[in-house]
Design an enzyme around this catalytic site. Structure first.
Site, short mmCIF file in Angstrom:
data_model
loop_
_atom_site.label_atom_id
_atom_site.label_comp_id
_atom_site.label_asym_id
_atom_site.label_seq_id
_atom_site.Cartn_x
_atom_site.Cartn_y
_atom_site.Cartn_z
N LYS A 122 0.84 -1.21 0.00
CA LYS A 122 0.00 0.00 0.00
C LYS A 122 0.87 1.27 0.00
O LYS A 122 0.66 2.18 -0.80
CB LYS A 122 -0.92 0.01 1.24
CG LYS A 122 -1.95 1.10 1.20
CD LYS A 122 -2.53 1.36 2.57
CE LYS A 122 -1.67 2.34 3.33
NZ LYS A 122 -2.17 2.73 4.63
N ASP A 140 -6.42 0.93 0.78
CA ASP A 140 -6.34 1.15 2.23
C ASP A 140 -7.65 0.67 2.85
O ASP A 140 -8.48 0.06 2.16
CB ASP A 140 -6.05 2.64 2.54
CG ASP A 140 -7.30 3.49 2.41
OD1 ASP A 140 -8.24 3.05 1.68
OD2 ASP A 140 -7.38 4.54 3.04
#
Ligand code: SF4
Length: 212
Positions: A122, A140
Site C-alpha cells: 500500500k 487502504d
C-alpha cells in the site's frame, strides 16, 4: 467477480463529480518525506501525521539526517501516531537503507520499495502514484471497505482487491479512484456509520439497500 459495466461507470462519474480534484492529504516536500509520512500513517489519521511530520521533517528533512537521528528522539516526536516503537525503528532503518543502497534516492519500482523497512504494497503504491505518476490502485481501509460494500469485490485481502479492481476499472482512473474512495469513506461511507440515506450511490449499492 463479474461487475456490471454501467455500475462502474456510475461509480466513476459520481465520484469524479463529487471530488474532481484529489491529492494525497499527507504533507511533504520530497518523495522521501511522502514515503516516511505514509509509513507513519498506518493506523493514524493524516491530520495527526501532518502535525508530527512537521516537527520530524524540520529536524530530519532527508534520508541522511534521519539515518543518523537518535532512535529515542524519533520515538518522542512520532509518539502520537501510535505503534511508535516499530514506526521509529522502521523509518530510521528505511533512511539507512536508502543511504546505503540508493544514494539517498527513493526508488521508483515496486520490487525495490517493498524491500524497504516498514514499506508494504500500500505504501509503495502511494509513493509510486503520487511521486512517480505510475498507475496504481491504493487499497487502504476505506478502499477495501467501500469496494466490498458496493459489490465491486467480495475479497477481504487488500492485494486480491487491488488486482480485482485493476481488472474492472480502466487504468486511467486508478490513481484518482483510490483517493476519491478515501475522501468518500471519510465523508459518506464511514466504517461504523455510513450515511446511506444521503449517499449518491445508494441506488446501486447492495449494502446501502440492505440497510434501508
Ligand atoms: Fe456506503 Fe451506504 Fe453509500 Fe453504500 S449506500 S456506498 S454502504 S454510504
Amino acid at each position: 467477480m463479474a461487475v456490471n459495466l454501467s455500475k462502474i461507470k456510475i461509480i466513476l462519474q459520481t465520484l469524479r463529480d463529487r471530488y474532481p480534484v484529489v491529492k494525497t492529504q499527507l504533507e511533504h516536500e520530497t518523495p522521501f518525506q511522502l514515503l516516511i509520512a505514509t509509513i507513519l500513517s498506518a493506523q493514524c489519521t493524516d491530520n495527526q501525521v501532518n502535525k508530527v511530520s512537521k516537527t520530524l521533517f524540520l529536524a530530519y528533512p532527508d534520508p541522511k539526517a534521519l539515518a543518523l537521528a537518535p532512535l529515542n528522539r524519533i520515538k518522542k516526536i512520532i509518539y502520537s501516531t501510535g505503534f511508535y516503537n516499530n514506526k521509529a525503528k522502521n523509518i530510521k532503518a528505511c533512511a539507512q537503507v536508502l543511504m546505503n543502497e540508493y544514494e539517498g534516492i527513493v526508488p521508483d519500482e515496486m520490487d525495490k520499495l517493498v524491500k524497504l523497512p516498514g514499506v508494504g504494497r500500500k505504501t509503495a503504491n502511494v509513493v509510486l502514484s503520487a511521486v512517480f505518476c505510475h498507475k496504481t490502485i491504493v487499497v487502504d481501509t476505506h478502499v477495501l471497505r467501500i469496494s466490498n460494500r458496493l459489490g465491486l469485490t467480495d475479497k477481504k485481502d487488500p492485494v486480491k482487491v487491488e488486482y480485482e479492481l485493476m481488472e474492472i476499472i480502466p487504468e486511467k482512473h486508478w490513481n484518482d479512484l483510490s483517493l476519491q474512495l478515501i475522501y468518500f469513506g471519510r465523508e459518506i461511507c464511514d466504517a461504523k456509520k455510513p450515511l446511506c440515506p444521503e449517499c449518491p450511490l445508494l441506488k446501486i449499492c447492495p449494502s446501502g439497500k440492505k440497510s434501508r
